[in-house]
Design an enzyme around this catalytic site. Sequence first.
Site, PDB file in Angstrom:
ATOM      1  N   ILE A 102       0.843  -1.186   0.000  1.00  0.00           N
ATOM      2  CA  ILE A 102       0.000   0.000   0.000  1.00  0.00           C
ATOM      3  C   ILE A 102       0.886   1.247   0.000  1.00  0.00           C
ATOM      4  CG2 ILE A 102      -0.237  -0.128   2.527  1.00  0.00           C
ATOM      5  CD1 ILE A 102      -3.089   1.060   2.200  1.00  0.00           C
ATOM      6  N   CYS A 103       0.392   2.305  -0.623  1.00  0.00           N
ATOM      7  CA  CYS A 103       1.027   3.617  -0.616  1.00  0.00           C
ATOM      8  C   CYS A 103       2.440   3.531  -1.198  1.00  0.00           C
ATOM      9  CB  CYS A 103       0.986   4.195   0.802  1.00  0.00           C
ATOM     10  SG  CYS A 103       1.302   5.967   0.888  1.00  0.00           S
ATOM     11  N   ASP A 104       3.440   4.058  -0.531  1.00  0.00           N
ATOM     12  CA  ASP A 104       4.789   4.066  -1.085  1.00  0.00           C
ATOM     13  C   ASP A 104       5.417   2.679  -1.174  1.00  0.00           C
ATOM     14  OD1 ASP A 104       5.385   6.503  -2.153  1.00  0.00           O
ATOM     15  OD2 ASP A 104       6.501   7.254  -0.427  1.00  0.00           O
ATOM     16  N   THR A 106       3.943   0.384  -2.784  1.00  0.00           N
ATOM     17  CA  THR A 106       3.684   0.062  -4.186  1.00  0.00           C
ATOM     18  C   THR A 106       4.755   0.703  -5.075  1.00  0.00           C
ATOM     19  OG1 THR A 106       2.185   1.940  -4.563  1.00  0.00           O
ATOM     20  CG2 THR A 106       1.193  -0.120  -3.820  1.00  0.00           C
TER      21      THR A 106
END
Length: 193
Positions: A102-104, A106
């Site tokens: 999730i988020c950074d 990815t």
Amino acid sequence: MKNVLVFITDGFADWEAGYVTAELNKPGSGYKVKTIAIDSNTKTSMGGLKVIPDYSLQGFLFKLTFEMLIIPGGTGWKEEKNQQVKKLVDVCFEKGIPVAAICDATTFLGYHGFLNQHRHTGNSLPYLKEEAPNYKGEKKYIEAQSVSDGCLITANGSAAIEFSRDILGKLNVLEGEELGEWYDLFKKGFSKS
């Protein structure tokens, strides 16, 4: 009891995996959450929670069985030292162990080419392309809160609930109507107003 690993860094976004880890650790789920980091030093989340990792990459036995690797975002993904987790992600993809980012996190996956062959999402396509110059998966990018494709789950930073829903479904902790009710409860709350 089956293990699910959560990779943590200093500055990890504690809330991004908070919904799902609480469900996975409930009695009767069949799962136990364990944390892993690059070393055994205490990690401090963005919210100030101090966590002593259960495992470190330095001493990790890659023959240890686990059912999924969850990778929260946070401020640590721009630090070169945290790129060491690539080895663990490689093992997951080789063995068909689901990876949820999730988020950074990815962006980390995009940087190392893990998104190129799977439908995925992230904080935004322009952000992913800017922050992960090696990323070549734009044809597989989907503008969505969370995307599940085979052994990969990705979500943007505002999608902790959708991310958790996809993980719970993938691990068969909640299914069908029960999973829908769980999602509605945390997305919409008790009050319908």
